[in-house]
Design an enzyme around this catalytic site. Sequence first.
Site, PDB file in Angstrom:
ATOM      1  N   SER A   1       0.823  -1.216   0.000  1.00 45.49           N
ATOM      2  CA  SER A   1       0.000   0.000   0.000  1.00 45.49           C
ATOM      3  C   SER A   1       0.852   1.259   0.000  1.00 45.49           C
ATOM      4  O   SER A   1       1.999   1.258   0.449  1.00 45.49           O
ATOM      5  CB  SER A   1      -0.914   0.028   1.223  1.00 45.49           C
ATOM      6  OG  SER A   1      -1.715  -1.120   1.289  1.00 45.49           O
TER       7      SER A   1
HETATM    8  N1  SAH Z   1      -1.051  -4.908   4.105  1.00 44.25           N
HETATM    9  C1  SAH Z   1      -0.323  -5.110   2.879  1.00 44.25           C
HETATM   10  C2  SAH Z   1      -1.085  -4.620   1.659  1.00 44.25           C
HETATM   11  C3  SAH Z   1      -1.701  -5.770   1.073  1.00 44.25           C
HETATM   12  S1  SAH Z   1      -2.549  -5.714  -0.437  1.00 44.25           S
HETATM   13  C4  SAH Z   1       1.045  -4.519   2.909  1.00 44.25           C
HETATM   14  O1  SAH Z   1       1.374  -3.833   3.886  1.00 44.25           O
HETATM   15  O2  SAH Z   1       1.805  -4.750   1.974  1.00 44.25           O
HETATM   16  C5  SAH Z   1      -3.903  -6.780   0.052  1.00 44.25           C
HETATM   17  C6  SAH Z   1      -3.557  -8.197   0.396  1.00 44.25           C
HETATM   18  O3  SAH Z   1      -4.759  -8.815   0.856  1.00 44.25           O
HETATM   19  C7  SAH Z   1      -3.093  -9.037  -0.792  1.00 44.25           C
HETATM   20  O4  SAH Z   1      -1.863  -9.638  -0.473  1.00 44.25           O
HETATM   21  C8  SAH Z   1      -4.198 -10.086  -0.967  1.00 44.25           C
HETATM   22  O5  SAH Z   1      -3.720 -11.346  -1.411  1.00 44.25           O
HETATM   23  C9  SAH Z   1      -4.767 -10.161   0.447  1.00 44.25           C
HETATM   24  N2  SAH Z   1      -6.134 -10.665   0.561  1.00 44.25           N
HETATM   25  C10 SAH Z   1      -7.204 -10.442  -0.253  1.00 44.25           C
HETATM   26  N3  SAH Z   1      -8.291 -11.080   0.201  1.00 44.25           N
HETATM   27  C11 SAH Z   1      -7.918 -11.725   1.350  1.00 44.25           C
HETATM   28  C12 SAH Z   1      -8.594 -12.579   2.284  1.00 44.25           C
HETATM   29  N4  SAH Z   1      -9.882 -12.924   2.152  1.00 44.25           N
HETATM   30  N5  SAH Z   1      -7.890 -13.054   3.333  1.00 44.25           N
HETATM   31  C13 SAH Z   1      -6.578 -12.755   3.502  1.00 44.25           C
HETATM   32  N6  SAH Z   1      -5.885 -11.963   2.652  1.00 44.25           N
HETATM   33  C14 SAH Z   1      -6.541 -11.454   1.581  1.00 44.25           C
END
Ligand code: SAH
Length: 218
Positions: free
Chosen positions: A67
């Site tokens: 992000s």
């Molecule tokens: N917090 C992260 C940003 C992640 S982007 C960082 O600091 O880099 C969002 C993430 O959520 C992705 O890796 C995606 O695979 C995950 N995601 C999406 N749906 C999800 C779910 N139902 N359970 C767990 N993770 C999920």
Amino acid sequence: MRKFEDTYKHKGLRKKLIDDIREKGIIDENVLEAMMKIPRHYFLDQALGDIAYEDRAFPISEGQTISQPYTVAYQTQLLQIKPFEKVLEIGTGSGYQAMVLAEMGAQVFTIERQKKLFELNKNFTLRNRYPSIKYFYGDGFEGLPTFAPFDKILITAAAPMIPPKLQEQLKEGGMMVLPLDENDGQRMMRLTKLSGGEFKEERFGSFSFVPMLKGKKH
Ligand code: SAH
């Protein structure tokens, strides 16, 4: 093997990034201080170099993103993190957000639905610095009933609706922050669980996250 270094130049660029974010309206100094301590360039491909300290999101593997720093700061600020709180994060991704929470003294439980990203995090250099983070491979819609209730819950992917199981796993007085999909885009929301199980809802600005998807991916 890649050699990680956090040079004076990196620290200087990071200071500038933090000043930028402060100017954009982040006032929780604890959030800014935590972000000042974490070498964000460790999360990106070496070839991307100093771009790590621009205020923008970046692709990581598996079509996912780390992000934008402002967004990380914004969600963290809304959560009003205090030391020793139990925080559940949905969407580990690069692991950056989890480390910001850990740097603020939280005990972090983070779930990722993509096996490859989960595995990548296992070998990540910075991981040993934050033993207070526990990593899980699973579906965030289910939460972590075994470790509930949580003081705070943070969703870092755009949720199609407010996941009922996560609402259940929140402590009374606890807060959940999530970007919620609405007709006109994604709206940042903060829910506070009141006594009796009711929720107070607050709405903030619009953001852009990858979608929160159901089920695990191998
Ligand atoms: N917090 C992260 C940003 C992640 S982007 C960082 O600091 O880099 C969002 C993430 O959520 C992705 O890796 C995606 O695979 C995950 N995601 C999406 N749906 C999800 C779910 N139902 N359970 C767990 N993770 C999920």
